[in-house]
Enzyme design. Structure first.
Site, PDB file in Angstrom:
ATOM      1  N   GLU A 164     -32.891  60.826  44.899  1.00  0.00           N
ATOM      2  CA  GLU A 164     -33.501  61.883  44.431  1.00  0.00           C
ATOM      3  C   GLU A 164     -33.054  62.819  45.707  1.00  0.00           C
ATOM      4  O   GLU A 164     -33.240  63.226  46.716  1.00  0.00           O
ATOM      5  CB  GLU A 164     -35.213  61.724  45.114  1.00  0.00           C
ATOM      6  CG  GLU A 164     -35.516  60.788  44.364  1.00  0.00           C
ATOM      7  CD  GLU A 164     -36.538  61.415  43.405  1.00  0.00           C
ATOM      8  OE1 GLU A 164     -36.193  62.806  42.746  1.00  0.00           O
ATOM      9  OE2 GLU A 164     -37.009  60.771  42.815  1.00  0.00           O
ATOM     10  N   GLY A 203     -32.168  63.083  49.731  1.00  0.00           N
ATOM     11  CA  GLY A 203     -31.149  63.714  50.609  1.00  0.00           C
ATOM     12  C   GLY A 203     -29.838  64.615  49.728  1.00  0.00           C
ATOM     13  O   GLY A 203     -30.910  65.637  48.587  1.00  0.00           O
ATOM     14  N   SER A 204     -29.430  65.155  50.478  1.00  0.00           N
ATOM     15  CA  SER A 204     -28.600  66.331  49.847  1.00  0.00           C
ATOM     16  C   SER A 204     -28.076  65.137  48.581  1.00  0.00           C
ATOM     17  O   SER A 204     -27.578  64.296  48.714  1.00  0.00           O
ATOM     18  CB  SER A 204     -27.687  66.912  50.610  1.00  0.00           C
ATOM     19  OG  SER A 204     -27.316  66.355  51.319  1.00  0.00           O
ATOM     20  N   THR A 205     -27.371  66.075  48.112  1.00  0.00           N
ATOM     21  CA  THR A 205     -26.360  65.277  46.918  1.00  0.00           C
ATOM     22  C   THR A 205     -24.869  64.887  47.070  1.00  0.00           C
ATOM     23  O   THR A 205     -24.545  64.015  47.198  1.00  0.00           O
ATOM     24  CB  THR A 205     -26.098  66.811  45.950  1.00  0.00           C
ATOM     25  OG1 THR A 205     -27.902  67.054  45.168  1.00  0.00           O
ATOM     26  CG2 THR A 205     -25.290  65.882  44.488  1.00  0.00           C
ATOM     27  N   ALA A 206     -25.182  65.780  48.398  1.00  0.00           N
ATOM     28  CA  ALA A 206     -23.070  65.654  48.880  1.00  0.00           C
ATOM     29  C   ALA A 206     -23.859  63.634  49.713  1.00  0.00           C
ATOM     30  O   ALA A 206     -22.922  63.412  49.518  1.00  0.00           O
ATOM     31  CB  ALA A 206     -22.815  66.298  50.247  1.00  0.00           C
ATOM     32  N   THR A 207     -25.263  63.429  50.009  1.00  0.00           N
ATOM     33  CA  THR A 207     -25.459  62.471  50.869  1.00  0.00           C
ATOM     34  C   THR A 207     -24.957  61.777  50.262  1.00  0.00           C
ATOM     35  O   THR A 207     -24.349  60.183  50.042  1.00  0.00           O
ATOM     36  CB  THR A 207     -26.039  62.834  52.253  1.00  0.00           C
ATOM     37  OG1 THR A 207     -25.960  63.543  52.739  1.00  0.00           O
ATOM     38  CG2 THR A 207     -25.849  61.383  52.672  1.00  0.00           C
ATOM     39  N   GLY A 208     -25.822  61.859  49.156  1.00  0.00           N
ATOM     40  CA  GLY A 208     -26.279  61.166  47.760  1.00  0.00           C
ATOM     41  C   GLY A 208     -24.827  60.460  47.285  1.00  0.00           C
ATOM     42  O   GLY A 208     -24.903  59.467  46.750  1.00  0.00           O
TER      43      GLY A 208
HETATM   44  P1  NAD Z   1     -29.240  65.061  54.061  1.00  0.00           P
HETATM   45  O1  NAD Z   1     -28.441  64.810  52.903  1.00  0.00           O
HETATM   46  O2  NAD Z   1     -28.919  65.129  55.023  1.00  0.00           O
HETATM   47  O3  NAD Z   1     -29.858  63.253  54.445  1.00  0.00           O
HETATM   48  C1  NAD Z   1     -30.863  62.465  54.438  1.00  0.00           C
HETATM   49  C2  NAD Z   1     -30.774  60.934  55.286  1.00  0.00           C
HETATM   50  O4  NAD Z   1     -29.496  60.742  54.885  1.00  0.00           O
HETATM   51  C3  NAD Z   1     -30.557  61.607  56.953  1.00  0.00           C
HETATM   52  O5  NAD Z   1     -31.869  60.653  57.298  1.00  0.00           O
HETATM   53  C4  NAD Z   1     -29.238  60.934  57.128  1.00  0.00           C
HETATM   54  O6  NAD Z   1     -29.362  60.207  57.928  1.00  0.00           O
HETATM   55  C5  NAD Z   1     -28.786  60.527  56.144  1.00  0.00           C
HETATM   56  N1  NAD Z   1     -27.459  60.508  55.998  1.00  0.00           N
HETATM   57  C6  NAD Z   1     -26.388  61.090  56.326  1.00  0.00           C
HETATM   58  N2  NAD Z   1     -25.620  60.562  56.100  1.00  0.00           N
HETATM   59  C7  NAD Z   1     -25.402  59.676  55.676  1.00  0.00           C
HETATM   60  C8  NAD Z   1     -24.631  58.076  54.507  1.00  0.00           C
HETATM   61  N3  NAD Z   1     -23.512  59.023  54.753  1.00  0.00           N
HETATM   62  N4  NAD Z   1     -25.122  57.210  54.278  1.00  0.00           N
HETATM   63  C9  NAD Z   1     -26.362  57.229  53.914  1.00  0.00           C
HETATM   64  N5  NAD Z   1     -27.503  58.386  54.541  1.00  0.00           N
HETATM   65  C10 NAD Z   1     -27.268  59.134  55.256  1.00  0.00           C
HETATM   66  O7  NAD Z   1     -30.510  65.448  54.294  1.00  0.00           O
HETATM   67  P2  NAD Z   1     -31.466  66.310  54.494  1.00  0.00           P
HETATM   68  O8  NAD Z   1     -30.641  67.625  54.842  1.00  0.00           O
HETATM   69  O9  NAD Z   1     -32.214  65.629  55.488  1.00  0.00           O
HETATM   70  O10 NAD Z   1     -32.604  66.582  53.326  1.00  0.00           O
HETATM   71  C11 NAD Z   1     -32.562  68.075  53.065  1.00  0.00           C
HETATM   72  C12 NAD Z   1     -32.098  67.969  51.126  1.00  0.00           C
HETATM   73  O11 NAD Z   1     -32.678  66.915  51.076  1.00  0.00           O
HETATM   74  C13 NAD Z   1     -32.463  68.555  50.374  1.00  0.00           C
HETATM   75  O12 NAD Z   1     -30.926  69.123  49.221  1.00  0.00           O
HETATM   76  C14 NAD Z   1     -32.921  68.329  49.390  1.00  0.00           C
HETATM   77  O13 NAD Z   1     -33.393  68.952  48.260  1.00  0.00           O
HETATM   78  C15 NAD Z   1     -32.753  67.158  49.693  1.00  0.00           C
HETATM   79  N6  NAD Z   1     -34.456  66.834  49.106  1.00  0.00           N
HETATM   80  C16 NAD Z   1     -34.457  66.500  47.678  1.00  0.00           C
HETATM   81  C17 NAD Z   1     -35.995  65.402  47.329  1.00  0.00           C
HETATM   82  C18 NAD Z   1     -36.445  65.377  45.646  1.00  0.00           C
HETATM   83  O14 NAD Z   1     -37.292  64.401  46.164  1.00  0.00           O
HETATM   84  N7  NAD Z   1     -35.680  65.213  44.967  1.00  0.00           N
HETATM   85  C19 NAD Z   1     -37.038  65.830  48.011  1.00  0.00           C
HETATM   86  C20 NAD Z   1     -37.097  65.685  49.282  1.00  0.00           C
HETATM   87  C21 NAD Z   1     -35.819  66.749  49.768  1.00  0.00           C
END
Ligand code: NAD
Length: 469
Positions: A241, A219-224
């Protein structure tokens, strides 16, 4: 034969959250919304089931993954249709049918990849062996762009190594993942793979849970960053990732007509909503106009439309939040004097989140359309004169997922590749992944590798057994 209606009947919840088709705004179905209490019970069930799962032989687990692949393959068409309706990506091209086929391929490849114990030292006195043990319960948290394939990337290696998995899909695309898990669970023993739904709060609970040994997060870097904080108390293992803003550098010896198609799809795969898509293109002055002209040609030839129509190769942006982000980035680049070559003019009255393919030339490197991850169908094209400047601009951001170099002299391109700060650098391609080639980001794009033997290592814990002869 299983139909989409059958699948939806099995996974939807009449009192759940409405999920809308991003191409039309119509309702696809209602997804159950889990709570933090559901996380606790899911983890407890997965923890119990893991013991018997780990006690099975490796061959047994591999065999079940092969059978899971066959089950997904036989449901491929309704799964692809659901993915199109929920995520928006078209059936054809490198989209929904491709994603389901990729899920099948990764299940099979994971079943076919072994991680045997290794003797790491033997001097006749000491024999040291490195064994790879299951971690226990693995939590898998995924995004909305490639919901099925990324779920398989996270769960297949974890299962193969004897872990049980609690999987939490994005709240934007829960149905696709619930359907996939339903099919796979037709083959697996009960509670080895447990789905939970919900928003960030539910994901956060999973990341905090003391009985979860590892989080696979995409997911996103912020959530990571939140996942890192939440998992700290229990010192969880993490594979992260995260977001990217991949640069491509086009060298002056390139043949523009030969690479235009690959560059285009490197940027616009899944309408740009791909982690390792090309998101900033640096083109040498000598070939700048020719590359732009070729990209405009491909853009104009590529049909965008409702993904259920067989001719569509590009679909809508998955959600309005992302659509608005792309729109605002392009609008402000234009206001700052950039040249919009094609697109940039969505029909705001039309149904769905269709944002046209947009190429933006003569844009400054510090414009937000370049420096932020736009994650949609817009590509900024920056002009450069000196290679060192292009490399410096490519490396200037704090993310480093992928990058690419384009040119006729592959050895020269390889030398440029070695200077780029990214987990993967492709030459004359961008974003292609393979189940046997490790994949992962550096810098704030995350850490840990997925795929192949490295991917299996990342969902196990190493144990050294050191014995005197
Ligand atoms: P996101 O970070 O908003 O959400 C990802 C997941 O995290 C969702 O299931 C969400 O419900 C969950 N989440 C939200 N807050 C959380 C928390 N505090 N603790 C745990 N989980 C939480 O990301 P998104 O908008 O769904 O995806 C898009 C992003 O993902 C883009 O930045 C993209 O580059 C990245 N991405 C990276 C890869 C990679 O392999 N590096 C692959 C696909 C997408």
């Amino acid at each position: 034969m299983l139909t989409l209606d059958d699948l939806l009947r099995q996974i939807t919840d009449p009192s759940g959250r409405e999920i809308f088709d991003p191409a039309t705004g119509a309702t696809v179905g209602r997804a159950p919304m889990g709570s933090t209490a559901d996380v606790d019970s899911a983890v407890a069930r997965a923890r119990l089931a893991q013991v018997a799962w780990a006690a099975r032989t490796d061959e047994d687990r591999a065999d079940l993954l092969v059978r899971a692949a066959a089950a997904v393959e036989s449901a491929a068409e309704p799964l692809a249709e659901l993915l199109t309706r929920e995520q928006g990506k078209p059936l054809n091209g490198a989209n929904a049918r491709f994603e389901v086929a990729g899920s099948v391929a990764w299940l099979r490849a994971t079943a076919g990849t072994a991680l045997p114990d290794e003797t790491v030292f033997d001097d006749g006195v000491i024999h040291a062996q490195l064994n790879y043990r299951p971690i226990g319960v693995v939590g898998a948290i995924g995004p909305w762009n490639w919901p099925m394939m990324i779920t398989v990337w996270q769960i297949a290696p974890a299962l193969r190594m004897g872990n049980s998995v609690v999987v939490k899909p994005s709240e934007y695309t829960p149905l696709s993942v619930l359907a996939l898990v339903k099919i796979i669970n037709g083959v697996l023993p009960e509670d080895v793979l447990v789905p939970i739904t919900g928003n960030g709060e539910v994901g956060s609970r999973l990341a905090r849970h003391a009985d979860v040994g590892k989080i696979m997060f995409t997911g996103s870097t912020a959530t990571g960053r939140n996942v890192i904080h939440d998992s700290a108390d229990s010192v969880k293992r993490l594979t992260l990732e995260l977001g990217g803003n991949d640069a491509g550098i086009v060298l002056p010896d390139v043949d523009p007509s030969a690479v235009a198609n690959e560059i285009f799809w490197g940027a616009f795969i899944n309408a740009g909503q791909t982690c390792a898509a090309l998101k900033r293109l640096y083109v040498h002055d000598d070939v700048y106009e020719a590359v732009c002209t070729e990209l405009i040609r491909v853009a104009k030839e590529t049909p965008m439309g409702n993904g259920l129509e067989e001719a569509s190769l590009l679909g809508p942006v998955q959600n309005r939040r992302q659509f608005d982000k792309v729109r605002s980035l392009v609008d402000s680049a234009r206001a700052a004097g950039a040249r919009v070559l094609v697109g940039g003019n969505p029909d705001l009255e039309a149904p769905g989140n269709f944002y046209p393919v947009t190429l933006v030339a003569d844009v400054d490197n510090d414009n937000p359309l370049v420096s932020e991850e736009q994650f949609g169908p817009a590509l900024p094209i920056v002009r450069y004169r000196h290679l060192d400047d292009a490399i410096e601009m490519a490396n200037a951001l704090d993310v480093g997922l992928g990058a690419s170099v384009w040119g006729s002299d592959v050895d020269a391109a390889r030398r440029v590749a070695a200077r780029l700060e990214a987990g993967t650098v492709w030459i004359n391609a961008h974003g292609s992944v393979h189940p046997m080639i490790p994949f992962g980001g550096i810098k704030q794009s995350g850490y840990g590798l997925e795929f192949g033997v490295e991917g299996l290592k990342s969902v196990s814990v190493p144990q050294v057994i050191s014995a005197r002869h």
